[in-house]
Enzyme design. Structure first.
Site, PDB file in Angstrom:
ATOM      1  N   CYS A 135       0.779  -1.138   0.100  1.00 37.34           N
ATOM      2  CA  CYS A 135      -0.095   0.078   0.020  1.00 37.34           C
ATOM      3  C   CYS A 135       0.902   1.264   0.100  1.00 37.34           C
ATOM      4  O   CYS A 135       1.904   1.051   0.309  1.00 37.34           O
ATOM      5  CB  CYS A 135      -0.907   0.102   1.245  1.00 37.34           C
ATOM      6  SG  CYS A 135      -2.142   0.924   1.051  1.00 37.34           S
ATOM      7  N   LYS A 139     -11.975  -4.734   3.332  1.00 42.38           N
ATOM      8  CA  LYS A 139     -11.507  -4.191   3.880  1.00 42.38           C
ATOM      9  C   LYS A 139     -12.515  -2.884   4.232  1.00 42.38           C
ATOM     10  O   LYS A 139     -12.581  -1.891   3.350  1.00 42.38           O
ATOM     11  CB  LYS A 139     -10.118  -3.606   3.550  1.00 42.38           C
ATOM     12  CG  LYS A 139      -9.292  -2.721   4.523  1.00 42.38           C
ATOM     13  CD  LYS A 139      -8.235  -2.196   3.921  1.00 42.38           C
ATOM     14  CE  LYS A 139      -7.410  -1.088   5.158  1.00 42.38           C
ATOM     15  NZ  LYS A 139      -5.913  -0.986   4.519  1.00 42.38           N
ATOM     16  N   ARG A 151      -2.447   3.499  12.908  1.00 41.37           N
ATOM     17  CA  ARG A 151      -1.759   4.632  12.194  1.00 41.37           C
ATOM     18  C   ARG A 151      -1.134   5.478  13.209  1.00 41.37           C
ATOM     19  O   ARG A 151       0.009   6.214  12.711  1.00 41.37           O
ATOM     20  CB  ARG A 151      -3.090   5.452  12.080  1.00 41.37           C
ATOM     21  CG  ARG A 151      -4.099   4.860  10.693  1.00 41.37           C
ATOM     22  CD  ARG A 151      -5.300   5.363  10.473  1.00 41.37           C
ATOM     23  NE  ARG A 151      -6.009   4.749   9.541  1.00 41.37           N
ATOM     24  CZ  ARG A 151      -7.413   4.809   9.417  1.00 41.37           C
ATOM     25  NH1 ARG A 151      -7.973   5.917   9.633  1.00 41.37           N
ATOM     26  NH2 ARG A 151      -7.864   4.055   8.410  1.00 41.37           N
ATOM     27  N   ARG A 178     -10.955   7.687   4.582  1.00 39.57           N
ATOM     28  CA  ARG A 178     -10.619   6.597   3.743  1.00 39.57           C
ATOM     29  C   ARG A 178     -11.947   6.001   3.239  1.00 39.57           C
ATOM     30  O   ARG A 178     -11.865   4.884   2.479  1.00 39.57           O
ATOM     31  CB  ARG A 178      -9.776   5.310   4.120  1.00 39.57           C
ATOM     32  CG  ARG A 178      -8.316   5.513   4.712  1.00 39.57           C
ATOM     33  CD  ARG A 178      -7.373   4.558   4.813  1.00 39.57           C
ATOM     34  NE  ARG A 178      -6.301   4.650   5.375  1.00 39.57           N
ATOM     35  CZ  ARG A 178      -5.258   5.406   5.515  1.00 39.57           C
ATOM     36  NH1 ARG A 178      -5.414   6.475   4.293  1.00 39.57           N
ATOM     37  NH2 ARG A 178      -4.249   5.368   6.509  1.00 39.57           N
ATOM     38  N   GLU A 186     -16.412  -7.616  -3.671  1.00 38.29           N
ATOM     39  CA  GLU A 186     -15.502  -7.150  -3.874  1.00 38.29           C
ATOM     40  C   GLU A 186     -14.538  -8.531  -3.913  1.00 38.29           C
ATOM     41  O   GLU A 186     -13.619  -8.625  -4.602  1.00 38.29           O
ATOM     42  CB  GLU A 186     -14.880  -6.359  -2.642  1.00 38.29           C
ATOM     43  CG  GLU A 186     -15.027  -4.885  -2.582  1.00 38.29           C
ATOM     44  CD  GLU A 186     -14.239  -4.035  -3.376  1.00 38.29           C
ATOM     45  OE1 GLU A 186     -13.328  -4.750  -3.972  1.00 38.29           O
ATOM     46  OE2 GLU A 186     -14.242  -2.875  -3.332  1.00 38.29           O
ATOM     47  N   LYS A 222     -11.322  -7.829   6.914  1.00 40.83           N
ATOM     48  CA  LYS A 222     -10.758  -6.900   7.719  1.00 40.83           C
ATOM     49  C   LYS A 222     -11.677  -5.874   8.375  1.00 40.83           C
ATOM     50  O   LYS A 222     -12.027  -5.041   7.300  1.00 40.83           O
ATOM     51  CB  LYS A 222      -9.313  -6.457   7.151  1.00 40.83           C
ATOM     52  CG  LYS A 222      -8.735  -5.501   8.002  1.00 40.83           C
ATOM     53  CD  LYS A 222      -7.344  -5.010   7.309  1.00 40.83           C
ATOM     54  CE  LYS A 222      -6.696  -3.799   7.947  1.00 40.83           C
ATOM     55  NZ  LYS A 222      -5.853  -2.939   7.223  1.00 40.83           N
ATOM     56  N   TYR A 231      -1.651  -9.386  16.124  1.00 46.61           N
ATOM     57  CA  TYR A 231      -0.504  -8.914  16.992  1.00 46.61           C
ATOM     58  C   TYR A 231      -0.506  -9.694  18.380  1.00 46.61           C
ATOM     59  O   TYR A 231       0.688  -9.833  19.022  1.00 46.61           O
ATOM     60  CB  TYR A 231      -0.778  -7.438  17.520  1.00 46.61           C
ATOM     61  CG  TYR A 231      -0.829  -6.531  16.408  1.00 46.61           C
ATOM     62  CD1 TYR A 231       0.029  -6.001  15.425  1.00 46.61           C
ATOM     63  CD2 TYR A 231      -1.984  -6.409  15.884  1.00 46.61           C
ATOM     64  CE1 TYR A 231       0.058  -5.319  14.500  1.00 46.61           C
ATOM     65  CE2 TYR A 231      -2.300  -5.620  14.739  1.00 46.61           C
ATOM     66  CZ  TYR A 231      -1.211  -4.956  14.022  1.00 46.61           C
ATOM     67  OH  TYR A 231      -1.328  -4.248  12.774  1.00 46.61           O
TER      68      TYR A 231
HETATM   69  C1  PBG Z   1      -2.640   0.234   5.139  1.00 46.72           C
HETATM   70  C2  PBG Z   1      -3.167  -0.789   6.149  1.00 46.72           C
HETATM   71  C3  PBG Z   1      -3.738  -0.330   7.520  1.00 46.72           C
HETATM   72  C4  PBG Z   1      -3.881  -1.551   8.208  1.00 46.72           C
HETATM   73  C5  PBG Z   1      -3.310  -2.570   7.508  1.00 46.72           C
HETATM   74  N1  PBG Z   1      -2.975  -2.227   6.157  1.00 46.72           N
HETATM   75  C6  PBG Z   1      -4.342   0.985   7.824  1.00 46.72           C
HETATM   76  C7  PBG Z   1      -5.467   1.693   7.005  1.00 46.72           C
HETATM   77  O1  PBG Z   1      -6.143   0.939   6.104  1.00 46.72           O
HETATM   78  O2  PBG Z   1      -5.588   2.583   7.562  1.00 46.72           O
HETATM   79  C8  PBG Z   1      -4.601  -1.746   9.645  1.00 46.72           C
HETATM   80  C9  PBG Z   1      -4.005  -2.887  10.323  1.00 46.72           C
HETATM   81  C10 PBG Z   1      -4.203  -2.712  11.828  1.00 46.72           C
HETATM   82  O3  PBG Z   1      -5.156  -1.743  12.166  1.00 46.72           O
HETATM   83  O4  PBG Z   1      -3.764  -3.423  12.493  1.00 46.72           O
HETATM   84  N2  PBG Z   1      -3.553   0.313   4.224  1.00 46.72           N
END
Ligand code: PBG
Length: 325
Positions: free
Chosen positions: A120, A196, A206, A218, A234, A249, A314
């Site tokens: 990304c 997502k 973040r 977003r 999707e 996610k 995590y």
């Molecule tokens: C990047 C991305 C994000 C996460 C994983 N890849 C952040 C977002 O979309 O703002 C979030 C992962 C997490 O919260 O543990 N696009």
């Protein structure tokens, strides 16, 4: 048969009996541990909102990855924090970028562990968005695809085993499959963050990745949380475009989506137990309100029961220690 002839409690009498009929079993094979890597040496910056997680320089990352491998966890996923961010997120596709260097260091030093790379731009752009931003703050989907292709290729060249596009740009999986295939990387799977959601659960991430959007949010590219059919569309599109693993996610507030995706598509399903899901549990455990030994296992087992084959979490290291004991 019904009560009093049939009594469900009969089969719950003791642990031996319970474990014989246990329907879902979480194993270390299901786990993926996320890491945040940044330039420098001997860096281990604690992430305040994610106790036990750090921004690591490559030397410290290698130590962690060795430990993860010893625990039997099959894979890690890497997020990069570049030296400098710019409008076009050039750190994402620089041949000497932080992710590229980290991947090749792991490949040299810790063979045998699967290295997934988050694909990304948001960690690398000065504005924090996952794509190219135009004057009116619009995210330019098709201009972003070229940069995603460059990033995929540079991650593959660095030695990534699986690339994981997370920017929710339309057509990204097709673009990546094409560029990988044209460059003899036909063997590299794509794990797509297909469903997502524009979730409030990404807050701590973040902070960890220093990637909050500098303006707006977003919601013009991630899925609106109330929607379900849209998530299925999707996923269908990503499969058509060549995704090998489908991701949902976040996980906990979207267990229904995990189940639907599993039942409908019969594909390997990954679920991301995201930062906010981790942090809220950690916070309650720190306050003594929840039992830290039990809660992560229960949550991850529920995600598996919902239909996930792969769980990015995590908690991976903590839980692996318990599963292995
Ligand atoms: C990047 C991305 C994000 C996460 C994983 N890849 C952040 C977002 O979309 O703002 C979030 C992962 C997490 O919260 O543990 N696009």
């Amino acid at each position: 048969m019904s009560f009093p002839q049939y009594r469900l409690r009969r089969m719950r009498k003791d642990e031996n009996l319970r474990k014989m009929i246990r329907e879902t079993r979480l194993t270390v094979d299901n786990l993926v541990m996320p890491y945040f890597v940044r330039p420098g040496e001997k860096v281990k910056n604690p992430i305040q909102s994610m106790p036990g997680n750090y921004q690591l320089s490559i030397d410290n990352l290698l130590k962690e990855v060795k430990e993860v491998k010893e625990l039997g966890i099959p894979a890690i996923i890497l997020f990069g924090i570049p030296e400098k961010k710019d409008e076009m997120g050039s750190g994402a596709y620089a041949s000497e970028g932080i992710i590229q260097k980290a991947v090749s260091a792991i490949k040299d030093d810790v063979p045998g562990i699967i290295v997934m790379t988050d694909l990304c731009l948001c960690e690398y752009t000065s504005h924090g968005h996952c794509g190219v931003v135009r004057e009116n703050h619009q995210i330019d989907n098709d201009a972003t695809l070229g940069l995603i292709a460059k990033t995929a290729l540079s991650q593959a060249k660095a030695g990534a085993d699986i690339v994981a596009p997370s920017g929710m740009m339309d057509g990204q999986v097709k673009t990546i499959r094409q560029v990988l295939d044209e460059n003899n990387f036909t063997h590299i799977p794509i794990m797509s963050y297909s469903a997502k959601y524009a979730s409030a659960f990404y807050g701590p991430f973040r902070e960890a990745a220093e990637s909050p959007p500098k303006f707006g949010d977003r919601r013009s590219y991630q899925i609106d949380p109330p929607n379900c059919e849209e998530a299925l569309r999707e996923v269908a599109l990503d499969i058509e475009e060549g995704a090998d693993i489908i991701m949902v996610k976040p996980a906990l507030a979207y267990l229904d989506i995990i189940r639907l995706v599993k039942d409908k598509f019969n594909y390997p399903v990954a679920a991301y137990n995201v930062s906010g899901e981790f942090s809220m549990i950690k916070a309650a455990v720190e306050k003594g309100w929840l039992d830290g030994d039990k809660i992560a296992l229960e949550v991850l087992t529920a995600i598996k029961r919902a239909g996930a084959d792969i769980i990015l979490t995590y908690f991976a290291k903590d839980v692996a220690k318990k599963l292995n004991y």
